[in-house]
Design an enzyme around this catalytic site. Structure first.
Site, mmCIF file in Angstrom:
data_model
loop_
_atom_site.group_PDB
_atom_site.id
_atom_site.type_symbol
_atom_site.label_atom_id
_atom_site.label_comp_id
_atom_site.label_asym_id
_atom_site.label_seq_id
_atom_site.Cartn_x
_atom_site.Cartn_y
_atom_site.Cartn_z
ATOM 1 N N TYR A 52 21.458 -12.555 -34.751
ATOM 2 C CA TYR A 52 22.530 -13.415 -35.261
ATOM 3 C C TYR A 52 23.685 -13.566 -34.261
ATOM 4 O O TYR A 52 24.805 -13.864 -34.669
ATOM 5 C CB TYR A 52 23.068 -12.859 -36.576
ATOM 6 C CG TYR A 52 22.315 -13.290 -37.823
ATOM 7 C CD1 TYR A 52 22.012 -14.635 -38.070
ATOM 8 C CD2 TYR A 52 21.961 -12.369 -38.801
ATOM 9 C CE1 TYR A 52 21.359 -15.034 -39.234
ATOM 10 C CE2 TYR A 52 21.303 -12.758 -39.974
ATOM 11 C CZ TYR A 52 21.009 -14.101 -40.179
ATOM 12 O OH TYR A 52 20.378 -14.499 -41.339
ATOM 13 N N PHE A 60 32.192 -13.008 -41.005
ATOM 14 C CA PHE A 60 31.143 -12.386 -41.824
ATOM 15 C C PHE A 60 30.035 -11.738 -40.991
ATOM 16 O O PHE A 60 29.052 -11.248 -41.543
ATOM 17 C CB PHE A 60 30.549 -13.419 -42.797
ATOM 18 C CG PHE A 60 30.011 -14.682 -42.150
ATOM 19 C CD1 PHE A 60 28.740 -14.730 -41.605
ATOM 20 C CD2 PHE A 60 30.796 -15.827 -42.100
ATOM 21 C CE1 PHE A 60 28.250 -15.892 -41.022
ATOM 22 C CE2 PHE A 60 30.312 -16.997 -41.504
ATOM 23 C CZ PHE A 60 29.038 -17.024 -40.971
ATOM 24 N N ARG A 88 14.424 -26.751 -43.592
ATOM 25 C CA ARG A 88 15.834 -26.762 -44.003
ATOM 26 C C ARG A 88 16.007 -27.483 -45.348
ATOM 27 O O ARG A 88 16.799 -27.079 -46.191
ATOM 28 C CB ARG A 88 16.696 -27.383 -42.912
ATOM 29 C CG ARG A 88 16.727 -26.481 -41.677
ATOM 30 C CD ARG A 88 17.604 -27.022 -40.580
ATOM 31 N NE ARG A 88 19.004 -27.079 -40.955
ATOM 32 C CZ ARG A 88 19.790 -26.022 -41.088
ATOM 33 N NH1 ARG A 88 19.311 -24.815 -40.871
ATOM 34 N NH2 ARG A 88 21.054 -26.154 -41.416
ATOM 35 N N THR A 94 23.248 -23.522 -47.581
ATOM 36 C CA THR A 94 23.431 -22.092 -47.306
ATOM 37 C C THR A 94 23.904 -21.341 -48.547
ATOM 38 O O THR A 94 23.432 -20.252 -48.850
ATOM 39 C CB THR A 94 24.475 -21.909 -46.175
ATOM 40 O OG1 THR A 94 24.056 -22.696 -45.061
ATOM 41 C CG2 THR A 94 24.592 -20.459 -45.760
ATOM 42 N N ARG A 105 16.839 -21.757 -52.126
ATOM 43 C CA ARG A 105 18.090 -20.998 -52.324
ATOM 44 C C ARG A 105 18.645 -21.212 -53.725
ATOM 45 O O ARG A 105 19.269 -20.315 -54.290
ATOM 46 C CB ARG A 105 19.093 -21.370 -51.237
ATOM 47 C CG ARG A 105 18.736 -20.704 -49.902
ATOM 48 C CD ARG A 105 19.497 -21.288 -48.773
ATOM 49 N NE ARG A 105 19.374 -20.519 -47.539
ATOM 50 C CZ ARG A 105 19.729 -20.983 -46.352
ATOM 51 N NH1 ARG A 105 20.228 -22.204 -46.246
ATOM 52 N NH2 ARG A 105 19.611 -20.238 -45.281
ATOM 53 N N ASN A 115 21.099 -15.062 -49.830
ATOM 54 C CA ASN A 115 20.577 -16.407 -50.114
ATOM 55 C C ASN A 115 19.070 -16.513 -49.869
ATOM 56 O O ASN A 115 18.532 -17.594 -49.666
ATOM 57 C CB ASN A 115 21.369 -17.478 -49.352
ATOM 58 C CG ASN A 115 21.313 -17.314 -47.851
ATOM 59 O OD1 ASN A 115 20.721 -16.360 -47.335
ATOM 60 N ND2 ASN A 115 21.904 -18.239 -47.127
ATOM 61 N N GLU A 129 14.214 -18.092 -31.773
ATOM 62 C CA GLU A 129 14.040 -17.166 -32.903
ATOM 63 C C GLU A 129 12.580 -16.727 -33.050
ATOM 64 O O GLU A 129 12.305 -15.574 -33.404
ATOM 65 C CB GLU A 129 14.559 -17.815 -34.196
ATOM 66 C CG GLU A 129 16.067 -18.044 -34.157
ATOM 67 C CD GLU A 129 16.646 -18.590 -35.454
ATOM 68 O OE1 GLU A 129 15.886 -18.958 -36.363
ATOM 69 O OE2 GLU A 129 17.883 -18.632 -35.549
HETATM 70 P P1 CMP Z 1 21.536 -17.925 -42.599
HETATM 71 O O1 CMP Z 1 20.886 -19.271 -42.680
HETATM 72 O O2 CMP Z 1 20.645 -16.759 -42.489
HETATM 73 O O3 CMP Z 1 22.532 -17.923 -41.340
HETATM 74 C C1 CMP Z 1 23.660 -17.086 -41.284
HETATM 75 C C2 CMP Z 1 23.976 -16.460 -42.606
HETATM 76 O O4 CMP Z 1 25.306 -16.001 -42.761
HETATM 77 C C3 CMP Z 1 23.809 -17.472 -43.715
HETATM 78 O O5 CMP Z 1 22.442 -17.744 -43.892
HETATM 79 C C4 CMP Z 1 24.506 -16.767 -44.877
HETATM 80 O O6 CMP Z 1 23.628 -15.930 -45.610
HETATM 81 C C5 CMP Z 1 25.542 -15.876 -44.173
HETATM 82 N N1 CMP Z 1 26.921 -16.231 -44.466
HETATM 83 C C6 CMP Z 1 27.827 -15.400 -45.034
HETATM 84 N N2 CMP Z 1 29.006 -16.009 -45.156
HETATM 85 C C7 CMP Z 1 28.868 -17.250 -44.663
HETATM 86 C C8 CMP Z 1 29.745 -18.369 -44.535
HETATM 87 N N3 CMP Z 1 31.024 -18.324 -44.935
HETATM 88 N N4 CMP Z 1 29.243 -19.505 -43.979
HETATM 89 C C9 CMP Z 1 27.959 -19.567 -43.554
HETATM 90 N N5 CMP Z 1 27.085 -18.532 -43.655
HETATM 91 C C10 CMP Z 1 27.525 -17.391 -44.222
#
Ligand code: CMP
Length: 136
Positions: A52, A60, A88, A94, A105, A115, A129
């Site tokens: 990440y 976060f 997607r 998200t 989701r 999620n 990735e």
């Molecule tokens: P993912 O698609 O795995 O990519 C990054 C992850 O950060 C996202 O899913 C969320 O689970 C997590 N996340 C936590 N807080 C936030 C936020 N404020 N905005 C976007 N992603 C977030």
């Protein structure tokens, strides 16, 4: 014209913990995704930080990495026509609260952190990735 792509999907700890992996895999298969490779793993926090890294500057980031390494996950190499975009669409927004009906989701996500699924956001990132988890 066909545009076969590969993308990465992760079934996150909250979904594996609730034993949803077969259900989620069937959702992908029923939408025409082929699962070319998959493995169930439990990564370290350091590995999650590498994965990440693009989110390093986000507030976060620490919680996100702690969460992804908190329990087993299932990583999958998916193939389909326009797989990156199609994945997607199937995942939805998200934040599960904002995700459309029928998306993964919306159906399975608990919160923005929990999620249930991750998917690559571009073809370029899909390659990075996929290499991260499936380089042989
Ligand atoms: P993912 O698609 O795995 O990519 C990054 C992850 O950060 C996202 O899913 C969320 O689970 C997590 N996340 C936590 N807080 C936030 C936020 N404020 N905005 C976007 N992603 C977030």
């Amino acid at each position: 014209m066909n545009n076969i792509e590969e993308t990465l999907s992760i079934i996150k700890p909250d979904a594996v913990e609730r034993n949803l992996q077969d259900q989620i895999k069937n959702e992908f298969k029923s939408k025409g995704f082929e699962i070319l490779n998959e493995k169930k793993i439990h990564i370290t926090k350091e590995e999650a930080e590498k994965f990440y890294k693009v989110h390093e500057s986000k507030p976060f980031y620490n919680d996100l990495c702690a969460y992804l390494s908190s329990g087993p996950i299932v990583v999958m190499k998916l193939q389909k026509d326009n797989a990156v975009l199609e994945n997607r669409k199937l995942m939805g927004a998200t934040n599960p609260d904002n995700a459309e009906e029928g998306t993964l989701r919306k159906k399975y996500g608990i919160s923005i952190d929990k999620n249930s699924v991750h998917g690559s956001d571009s073809l370029e990132n899909a390659k990075i990735e996929l290499d991260f988890f499936f380089k042989d």
